[in-house]
Design a protein around this motif. Sequence first.
Motif, short mmCIF file in Angstrom:
data_model
loop_
_atom_site.label_atom_id
_atom_site.label_comp_id
_atom_site.label_asym_id
_atom_site.label_seq_id
_atom_site.Cartn_x
_atom_site.Cartn_y
_atom_site.Cartn_z
N SER A 31 0.79 -1.19 -0.03
CA SER A 31 0.13 -0.22 -0.10
C SER A 31 1.10 0.98 0.11
CB SER A 31 -0.82 -0.01 1.22
OG SER A 31 -0.32 -0.02 2.54
N VAL A 32 2.26 1.27 0.62
CA VAL A 32 2.86 2.32 0.42
C VAL A 32 3.77 2.42 -0.55
CG1 VAL A 32 5.06 3.25 1.71
CG2 VAL A 32 3.35 2.32 3.10
N LEU A 33 4.21 1.35 -1.25
CA LEU A 33 5.06 1.27 -2.46
C LEU A 33 4.15 1.81 -3.73
CD1 LEU A 33 7.25 -1.81 -2.23
CD2 LEU A 33 7.86 0.60 -1.73
N LYS A 34 3.00 1.34 -3.74
CA LYS A 34 2.09 1.92 -4.93
C LYS A 34 1.81 3.11 -5.23
CE LYS A 34 -0.70 -2.30 -4.78
NZ LYS A 34 -2.04 -3.03 -4.55
N ARG A 35 1.97 4.02 -4.01
CA ARG A 35 1.85 5.43 -4.01
C ARG A 35 3.09 6.09 -4.89
NH1 ARG A 35 1.77 7.05 1.87
NH2 ARG A 35 2.17 9.14 0.86
N PHE A 36 4.08 5.56 -5.14
CA PHE A 36 5.30 6.07 -5.69
C PHE A 36 5.33 5.78 -7.02
CE2 PHE A 36 6.34 6.10 -1.44
CZ PHE A 36 6.71 7.33 -0.99
N GLU A 37 4.17 4.76 -7.70
CA GLU A 37 4.07 4.55 -9.00
C GLU A 37 5.13 3.72 -9.75
OE1 GLU A 37 2.19 7.47 -11.23
OE2 GLU A 37 0.51 7.96 -9.84
N PRO A 38 5.80 2.63 -9.07
CA PRO A 38 6.74 2.00 -9.76
C PRO A 38 6.73 1.77 -11.31
CG PRO A 38 5.47 0.53 -8.42
CD PRO A 38 5.03 1.82 -8.09
N THR A 39 7.51 1.73 -12.08
CA THR A 39 7.37 1.51 -13.62
C THR A 39 7.62 0.16 -13.89
OG1 THR A 39 9.79 1.98 -14.09
CG2 THR A 39 8.61 3.93 -13.90
N SER A 40 7.60 -0.18 -15.14
CA SER A 40 7.83 -1.63 -15.38
C SER A 40 9.17 -2.14 -15.42
CB SER A 40 7.24 -1.62 -17.04
OG SER A 40 7.94 -0.94 -17.82
#
Length: 323
Positions: free
Chosen positions: A155-164
């Motif tokens: 839930s924390v990591l998704k906020r930073f929008e990791p790329t492919s």
Amino acid sequence: MSLRDALRIPAREITDEAVYRDRRRLVAGLVAAPALALSGCADAEPPPAPAAVRVDPARMRSGFTTAETRTTYQDITHYNNFYEFGTGKADPSKAARTLRTTPWTVAVGGECAKPGRIALDDLIRGPTPEERVYRLRCVEGWSMVIPWLGVPLASVLKRFEPTSKAKFVAFTTLADRKQMPGLGYPALDWPYREGLRMDEAMHPLTLLATGIYGKPLLQQNGAPLRLVVPWKYGFKSIKSIVRIDFVEKRPFTSWNDYASNEYGFFSNVNPAVDHPRWSQKTERRIAGTTTRLFADRIATRPFNGYGDQVASLYAGMDLRKWF
């Protein structure tokens, strides 16, 4: 929501510790992990992560707790590995008092759309703090059962929008000689670093912990923010995190770099693969004591008993790569 608010549980919801340790919850038991194949070359690079296998939500939630006796708060906070504060088990509870945990910021960068440095209060803002009662298995052969408080890492990591391009997540611990006297000894290549494959980091069991027994983490337990990955040996659950990076290639990790023949990158708990210097088939549980005396040895389970939730992440892998 401030960190203090995140750690504040209504009094009506907090169970007295003595009662807490003795109660037995009627929850669905974890089923045995599938048989583990042992073949292939242990030193080869891991294959690409297999396609995600959906785990039934109820089965996943069954991993969030256990009816096993909880380790006491006293033992959890006074029997620690935290080499930045000394190599003895009692060292961190004394030396770590020098660690300043506020203010605290975490830098997030690498392969993501929204990098930046963020205050801890803002980092954990949003998801409701959850209690997770997890087994902790140390590579040294001892274990605990700990009631953590925290938020799912995903839930924390998704906020930073990791790329492919983000295939792994790298974590870094604070390294400040003024606050951490153990850094004066070349035990490891400081700062302490760890990493997970992206699917491991996003797995529902993976937790960013901020508390124990409903209380804020103490310095010796990795305050104010640590990782908890319950199916891996304890050294993967990095403490006092100050940096998170999304990376394309497998990141450097401290113990794997120090002795790759003894500490693998994956380091999933596997009783079928011994450490080169001792067996991993059994463990000594620290539970229900106030003197840190070990109970009788118990059998170690594959994936620390979480195979029903996580074994599918490693389908087709040579499981000797754990070491």
